[in-house]
Design a protein around this motif. Structure first.
Motif, PDB file in Angstrom:
ATOM      1  N   ASP A 185     -13.320  52.342  61.494  1.00  0.00           N
ATOM      2  CA  ASP A 185     -11.652  51.861  61.460  1.00  0.00           C
ATOM      3  C   ASP A 185     -11.939  51.132  62.562  1.00  0.00           C
ATOM      4  O   ASP A 185     -11.612  51.041  63.867  1.00  0.00           O
ATOM      5  CB  ASP A 185     -11.077  53.108  61.634  1.00  0.00           C
ATOM      6  CG  ASP A 185      -9.372  52.989  61.509  1.00  0.00           C
ATOM      7  OD1 ASP A 185      -9.454  51.574  61.101  1.00  0.00           O
ATOM      8  OD2 ASP A 185      -8.639  53.755  61.527  1.00  0.00           O
ATOM      9  N   LEU A 186     -11.818  49.471  62.215  1.00  0.00           N
ATOM     10  CA  LEU A 186     -11.608  48.765  63.220  1.00  0.00           C
ATOM     11  C   LEU A 186     -10.225  48.544  63.749  1.00  0.00           C
ATOM     12  O   LEU A 186     -10.005  48.189  64.938  1.00  0.00           O
ATOM     13  CB  LEU A 186     -12.186  47.384  62.570  1.00  0.00           C
ATOM     14  CG  LEU A 186     -13.673  46.983  62.275  1.00  0.00           C
ATOM     15  CD1 LEU A 186     -13.699  45.684  61.905  1.00  0.00           C
ATOM     16  CD2 LEU A 186     -14.409  47.035  63.604  1.00  0.00           C
ATOM     17  N   SER A 187      -9.342  48.878  62.990  1.00  0.00           N
ATOM     18  CA  SER A 187      -7.827  48.703  63.542  1.00  0.00           C
ATOM     19  C   SER A 187      -7.508  49.866  64.317  1.00  0.00           C
ATOM     20  O   SER A 187      -6.776  49.285  65.452  1.00  0.00           O
ATOM     21  CB  SER A 187      -6.862  48.764  62.312  1.00  0.00           C
ATOM     22  OG  SER A 187      -5.532  48.808  62.522  1.00  0.00           O
ATOM     23  N   SER A 188      -7.903  50.990  64.323  1.00  0.00           N
ATOM     24  CA  SER A 188      -7.863  51.862  65.252  1.00  0.00           C
ATOM     25  C   SER A 188      -8.734  51.545  66.683  1.00  0.00           C
ATOM     26  O   SER A 188      -8.075  51.767  67.758  1.00  0.00           O
ATOM     27  CB  SER A 188      -8.125  53.197  64.860  1.00  0.00           C
ATOM     28  OG  SER A 188      -7.581  53.621  63.631  1.00  0.00           O
ATOM     29  N   LEU A 189      -9.842  50.982  66.426  1.00  0.00           N
ATOM     30  CA  LEU A 189     -10.646  50.532  67.654  1.00  0.00           C
ATOM     31  C   LEU A 189      -9.942  49.392  68.428  1.00  0.00           C
ATOM     32  O   LEU A 189     -10.055  49.551  69.580  1.00  0.00           O
ATOM     33  CB  LEU A 189     -12.043  50.025  66.930  1.00  0.00           C
ATOM     34  CG  LEU A 189     -13.115  50.190  68.204  1.00  0.00           C
ATOM     35  CD1 LEU A 189     -13.504  51.514  68.989  1.00  0.00           C
ATOM     36  CD2 LEU A 189     -14.380  49.582  67.402  1.00  0.00           C
ATOM     37  N   LEU A 218     -21.870  53.697  61.067  1.00  0.00           N
ATOM     38  CA  LEU A 218     -21.007  53.331  62.234  1.00  0.00           C
ATOM     39  C   LEU A 218     -19.429  53.945  62.167  1.00  0.00           C
ATOM     40  O   LEU A 218     -18.946  53.775  60.961  1.00  0.00           O
ATOM     41  CB  LEU A 218     -21.048  52.145  62.712  1.00  0.00           C
ATOM     42  CG  LEU A 218     -22.485  51.539  63.336  1.00  0.00           C
ATOM     43  CD1 LEU A 218     -22.284  50.048  63.628  1.00  0.00           C
ATOM     44  CD2 LEU A 218     -22.802  52.252  64.430  1.00  0.00           C
ATOM     45  N   THR A 219     -19.241  54.531  63.004  1.00  0.00           N
ATOM     46  CA  THR A 219     -17.616  54.994  63.146  1.00  0.00           C
ATOM     47  C   THR A 219     -16.984  54.822  64.530  1.00  0.00           C
ATOM     48  O   THR A 219     -17.663  54.341  65.284  1.00  0.00           O
ATOM     49  CB  THR A 219     -17.609  56.575  62.979  1.00  0.00           C
ATOM     50  OG1 THR A 219     -18.108  57.023  64.109  1.00  0.00           O
ATOM     51  CG2 THR A 219     -18.125  57.242  61.787  1.00  0.00           C
ATOM     52  N   ALA A 220     -15.640  54.642  64.236  1.00  0.00           N
ATOM     53  CA  ALA A 220     -15.206  54.083  65.797  1.00  0.00           C
ATOM     54  C   ALA A 220     -14.970  55.185  66.718  1.00  0.00           C
ATOM     55  O   ALA A 220     -15.082  54.751  67.917  1.00  0.00           O
ATOM     56  CB  ALA A 220     -13.520  54.023  65.126  1.00  0.00           C
ATOM     57  N   ALA A 221     -15.404  56.435  66.494  1.00  0.00           N
ATOM     58  CA  ALA A 221     -15.670  57.366  67.543  1.00  0.00           C
ATOM     59  C   ALA A 221     -16.836  57.326  68.236  1.00  0.00           C
ATOM     60  O   ALA A 221     -16.680  57.809  69.433  1.00  0.00           O
ATOM     61  CB  ALA A 221     -15.576  58.855  66.902  1.00  0.00           C
ATOM     62  N   GLU A 222     -17.643  56.578  68.012  1.00  0.00           N
ATOM     63  CA  GLU A 222     -18.838  56.473  68.579  1.00  0.00           C
ATOM     64  C   GLU A 222     -18.667  55.396  69.736  1.00  0.00           C
ATOM     65  O   GLU A 222     -19.347  55.321  70.745  1.00  0.00           O
ATOM     66  CB  GLU A 222     -20.133  55.933  67.893  1.00  0.00           C
ATOM     67  CG  GLU A 222     -20.496  56.816  66.712  1.00  0.00           C
ATOM     68  CD  GLU A 222     -21.571  56.318  65.775  1.00  0.00           C
ATOM     69  OE1 GLU A 222     -22.678  56.063  66.278  1.00  0.00           O
ATOM     70  OE2 GLU A 222     -21.489  56.043  64.534  1.00  0.00           O
ATOM     71  N   PHE A 223     -17.771  54.323  69.757  1.00  0.00           N
ATOM     72  CA  PHE A 223     -17.338  53.461  70.704  1.00  0.00           C
ATOM     73  C   PHE A 223     -16.622  53.762  71.661  1.00  0.00           C
ATOM     74  O   PHE A 223     -16.329  53.214  72.802  1.00  0.00           O
ATOM     75  CB  PHE A 223     -16.895  52.216  70.041  1.00  0.00           C
ATOM     76  CG  PHE A 223     -18.155  51.489  69.038  1.00  0.00           C
ATOM     77  CD1 PHE A 223     -18.749  50.572  69.638  1.00  0.00           C
ATOM     78  CD2 PHE A 223     -17.829  51.802  67.573  1.00  0.00           C
ATOM     79  CE1 PHE A 223     -19.676  50.094  68.601  1.00  0.00           C
ATOM     80  CE2 PHE A 223     -18.826  51.315  66.710  1.00  0.00           C
ATOM     81  CZ  PHE A 223     -19.542  50.424  67.330  1.00  0.00           C
ATOM     82  N   VAL A 224     -15.527  55.352  71.533  1.00  0.00           N
ATOM     83  CA  VAL A 224     -14.880  55.628  72.299  1.00  0.00           C
ATOM     84  C   VAL A 224     -15.414  55.958  73.687  1.00  0.00           C
ATOM     85  O   VAL A 224     -15.190  55.680  74.684  1.00  0.00           O
ATOM     86  CB  VAL A 224     -13.892  56.594  71.731  1.00  0.00           C
ATOM     87  CG1 VAL A 224     -12.901  57.123  72.618  1.00  0.00           C
ATOM     88  CG2 VAL A 224     -13.132  56.105  70.773  1.00  0.00           C
ATOM     89  N   PRO A 225     -16.468  56.805  73.790  1.00  0.00           N
ATOM     90  CA  PRO A 225     -16.814  57.358  75.098  1.00  0.00           C
ATOM     91  C   PRO A 225     -17.562  56.320  75.817  1.00  0.00           C
ATOM     92  O   PRO A 225     -16.997  56.273  77.324  1.00  0.00           O
ATOM     93  CB  PRO A 225     -18.035  58.378  74.747  1.00  0.00           C
ATOM     94  CG  PRO A 225     -17.569  58.846  73.301  1.00  0.00           C
ATOM     95  CD  PRO A 225     -17.147  57.675  72.556  1.00  0.00           C
TER      96      PRO A 225
END
Length: 819
Positions: free
Chosen positions: A722-726, A759-766
């Motif tokens: 989800d690039l928009s949320s990221l 790949l998911t957006a949650a992986e880039f959050v931490p």
């Protein structure tokens, strides 16, 4: 496409250019415009239209193979670039801002934001001279030699203690034992599985078959569903067919044709150069003698006609005035004599009037202050242009020679000999005229001695006086401290000292960013918008790439010697500098305070360092001199930890060297600053004529950055990501932060796992949460600092509507002071 298509494209672009020239140079000068908004709209419309003409001409220039046509188009391209820079300067002066938003102009012309951006001309790199290429190769060899000692393993460079060595050995041994243990465990598991085999009954076979059927049917159905969804999205026009993602055969053929066109361009250019030499020699041999003979007879006839009319032989026109070219003009001897007499009277009276004019100017300047202000208030006018006359001349050449020319017999599009003859005949006439002038001056002197001895003596005396007055004006030349050294030795020394560097392989298009779609709306509501990264890229191409890439543009366009890039860490300031060097083939020098610390100590050493840098920069031009952390050079108070580095070392000498840069020197100083508040703003603004504020990326730019950077690192952008949320949660983060996060997530192992686990957006959050973003307070501090710069002050006054109120007040104050 065929050459006929590109000829038509050239003709259409020239037609639009002629319309623009008639609008810019009407028969009657336009009245001054009082409304600043209306005036800006007119300039912006011209700016956008010139860019569209440039895009069409640049495409035609790259694909044409006719050498003479390409030269005409190249001249027009350089002039259009210069005119675009002049219009950009007009918009900055009238709107008091480096960034402009022209949504309404794009809407009226039915253009997209991508068409507003100027493409970097490909001939900046493809048409470099042979000498320039040789110097670049020499520089590359030097930089490769200097980089060898720097690539030594840092572990071998320092001595290790016994404890450190034991730790390294222990880590390696434990890793080896772990690998052996894992291998043994794997082998034991395989052996145990082999010994567990039991005779299977009919129930086991049935359950196994059912299990296989479930897995297989589920896999097949998921695959069919995925294909059906993709076909539906393609049918609705929301996805592209897979066959269009790969290059089509027609596209591959077009690229092959372009390569053939490049080869034909080189062949036709070589043939054209050979034809120039042969035609020049033929004209010099066949027509040179007749040219000199006719010139002499015409000049002798002019001598005796003047003698018969005035009773004395005339003075021969000076070489600076054109020599005998004045005689060959369509004028009678009496008119020529009157012109020469007028020039002599003007020269004699100019000296006597000079002093009186200075006194009168000194008196009038004070009185005219109020009149000039009132004239400026009365209306806005376009500044005089240095390129419009050249554009008009180029348009005339197109109309006279190429517009109606029949080329049915020139299918191969080779050079035309008749045009070469016309061009070279004029040049040979000029060469012969200089030789004939020397001979006829002697002949005229002999005639005067034999007939008019007294007048001849006076003319000789006057000529000597003139020569003496001209020789008396001598300009001071800059001393060459390294006159006995070669360019190669200077480059090698600067590279060894780390002052000459190799730019990184990045392009200006790699600086990603979206267009600012709300700029016009925000300004209409009296809100100053923050520029987007796309606007920053456009500014750098205008102020840095175009002047450095073209000598004509740099000499005649508004001269920009120094640019300051201001923005938080990670917004891409260094990347922009390397991109400018790559787009123009410029040489990169590093005069950052931290890089020059401890090098060339003392005042003499500092003078030698600057002399070497600027000398090599002129010889290897185009050149970029980079000053990282430029604010440290103008510190208000030097921090204790940086006093030993002496960051203010170049504060006095660098501005002096900056003044020596002239229009013919394609040398640009680019400074980068992330904490400009710590510097003296007056000194900083005096050094850098253009200050560009680079903001943190907005939502549109972040969306593009995440998508392109993940693809560049080897990741696949699927619906699961989800690039928009990221992009939404990464508000405040810079492109540098995004690159670090992507490098930590998209590893080699993770790339191999993408087939089963996208790949998911949650992986880039931490990893993103571990980095401190650029907070709004920091961005507001930069905006407040920029408001204190000269252009920022003008912008704030114009926004507050105080500019017109202050102008008459100044006039009243001036009157009171006079009284």
């Amino acid at each position: 496409m065929s050459q006929r298509t590109y000829n038509e494209l050239w003709a259409d672009a020239q037609l639009e250019l002629s319309r623009l020239l008639t609008e810019e140079m009407p028969a009657e000068p336009p009245r001054p415009q009082r409304d600043r908004v209306v005036f800006f709209q007119r300039v912006a419309l011209l700016y956008v239209r010139y860019i569209q003409i440039f895009r069409h001409l640049e495409e035609a220039y790259e694909m044409m193979i006719h050498p003479q046509k390409r030269r005409v188009i190249r001249k027009t391209l350089d002039d259009i670039l210069g005119r675009v820079l002049e219009l950009k300067n007009e918009m900055v002066d009238k709107e008091f801002s480096e960034y402009h938003y022209m949504d309404d102009v794009l809407h009226d012309l039915k253009l997209t934001p991508s068409q507003l951006e100027i493409p970097i001309p490909r001939y900046f790199l493809s048409e470099q001279s042979q000498d320039f290429k040789q110097r670049k190769e020499m520089l590359m060899d030097i930089l490769k030699l200097v980089e060898v000692p720097e690539s030594v393993d840092p572990m071998m460079a320092k001595d290790m203690t016994q404890e450190e060595a034991i730790n390294v050995i222990q880590v390696a041994e434990r890793a080896r034992q772990g690998r052996v243990r894992a291998k043994l465990n794997k082998e034991s598991r395989n052996l145990s599985r082999r010994h567990r085999t039991e005779p299977a009954g009919p129930a086991a076979f049935e359950s196994a078959a059912i299990c296989i059927q479930k897995v297989w049917r589920g896999y097949i159905q998921r695959k069919r569903t995925k294909i059906a969804r993709e076909e539906e999205m393609i049918f609705l026009g929301m996805a592209m067919e897979p066959k269009y993602l790969e290059p089509l055969p027609a596209e591959i053929a077009a690229r092959a044709n372009e390569a053939l066109l490049r080869a034909k361009q080189e062949e036709h250019e070589e043939a054209y150069q050979k034809a120039l030499e042969t035609v020049t020699n033929q004209i010099r041999e066949m027509e040179g003698h007749d040219m000199s003979k006719t010139m002499r007879s015409q000049i002798r006839q002019w001598f005796f006609e003047c003698r018969n009319m005035t009773g004395a032989f005339p003075d021969y026109p000076e070489e600076e005035d054109g020599g005998s070219a004045l005689i060959f003009a369509e004028k009678t001897p009496q008119q020529l004599l009157e012109e020469i007499a007028e020039k002599e009277e003007e020269e004699s009276t100019s000296k006597s009037k000079g002093k009186e004019e200075k006194k009168e100017k000194g008196k009038k300047e004070k009185g005219k202050g109020k009149e000039d202000e009132e004239a400026e208030e009365a209306g806005l006018k376009m500044l005089p242009s240095a390129f419009l006359s050249d554009l008009e001349q180029g348009d005339k050449i197109f109309v006279d020679y190429w517009k109606t020319r029949n080329e049915s017999g020139n299918f191969s599009q080779k050079h035309e000999v008749e045009l070469i003859k016309e061009e070279k005949r004029k040049l040979i006439e000029d060469e012969i005229r200089v030789q004939v002038d020397e001979q006829m001056r002697q002949e005229l002197a002999e005639l005067k001695l034999s007939v008019d001895k007294d007048k001849g003596g006076k003319t000789k005396g006057n000529a000597k006086k003139k020569k003496g007055s001209k020789s008396g004006k001598k300009k001071k030349k800059e001393k060459d401290l390294t006159a006995d050294r070669t360019l190669e030795s200077l480059c090698q020394e600067l590279a060894e000292q780390g002052l000459l560097k190799q730019p990184k392989d990045v392009r200006l298009q790699d600086y990603l960013g979206d267009y600012s779609y709300l700029g016009t709306t925000l300004r209409q509501n009296d809100i100053e918008p923050m520029p987007s990264l796309s606007d920053v890229r456009q500014i750098l191409s205008l102020y840095a790439v175009l002047p450095l890439g073209s000598q004509v543009v740099h000499e005649k366009a508004p001269l920009i010697k120094a640019i300051l890039l201001v923005g938080p860490a990670g917004v891409g300031k260094k990347m922009l500098i390397h991109a400018v060097c790559q787009e123009t083939g410029a040489t990169l020098f590093d005069l950052s305070p931290l890089n020059t610390a401890g090098k060339y100590p003392g005042k003499s050493g500092l003078t030698m360092m600057l002399h070497m840098v600027f000398k090599v920069a002129r010889l290897m031009q185009p050149s970029v001199i980079w000053i990282e952390d430029a604010e440290k050079m103008f510190y208000k108070k030097v921090p204790k930890e940086e006093k030993e580095l002496d960051p203010k070392r170049l504060k006095k000498d660098l501005p002096k060297s900056l003044k020596l840069i002239k229009g013919e020197d394609r040398v640009l100083i680019i400074g980068t600053a992330k904490d400009p508040q710590s510097a003296d703003i007056k000194s900083l603004c005096k050094m850098y004529s253009k200050i560009i504020l680079i903001p943190r990326p907005d939502y549109g730019s972040r969306l593009i950055l995440w998508k392109q950077l993940i693809k560049k690192s080897g990741g696949e952008v699927t619906k699961a990501l989800d690039l928009s949320s990221l992009a939404k949660i990464s508000d405040g983060y810079t492109p540098g932060h995004m690159v670090k996060v992507i490098q930590s997530v998209v590893t080699k192992r993770r790339i191999l796992q993408q087939v089963k686990r996208p790949l998911t957006a949650a992986e880039f959050v931490p990893p993103l949460a571990k980095i401190d973003p650029v907070f709004q307070l920091e961005e507001e501090a930069l905006k407040n600092w920029y408001a204190k710069t000269p252009l920022g002050k003008k912008r704030s006054k114009a926004a507050a509507g105080k500019e017109e109120e202050n102008a008459p007040a100044k006039g009243k104050d001036a009157k009171k002071k006079k009284k």
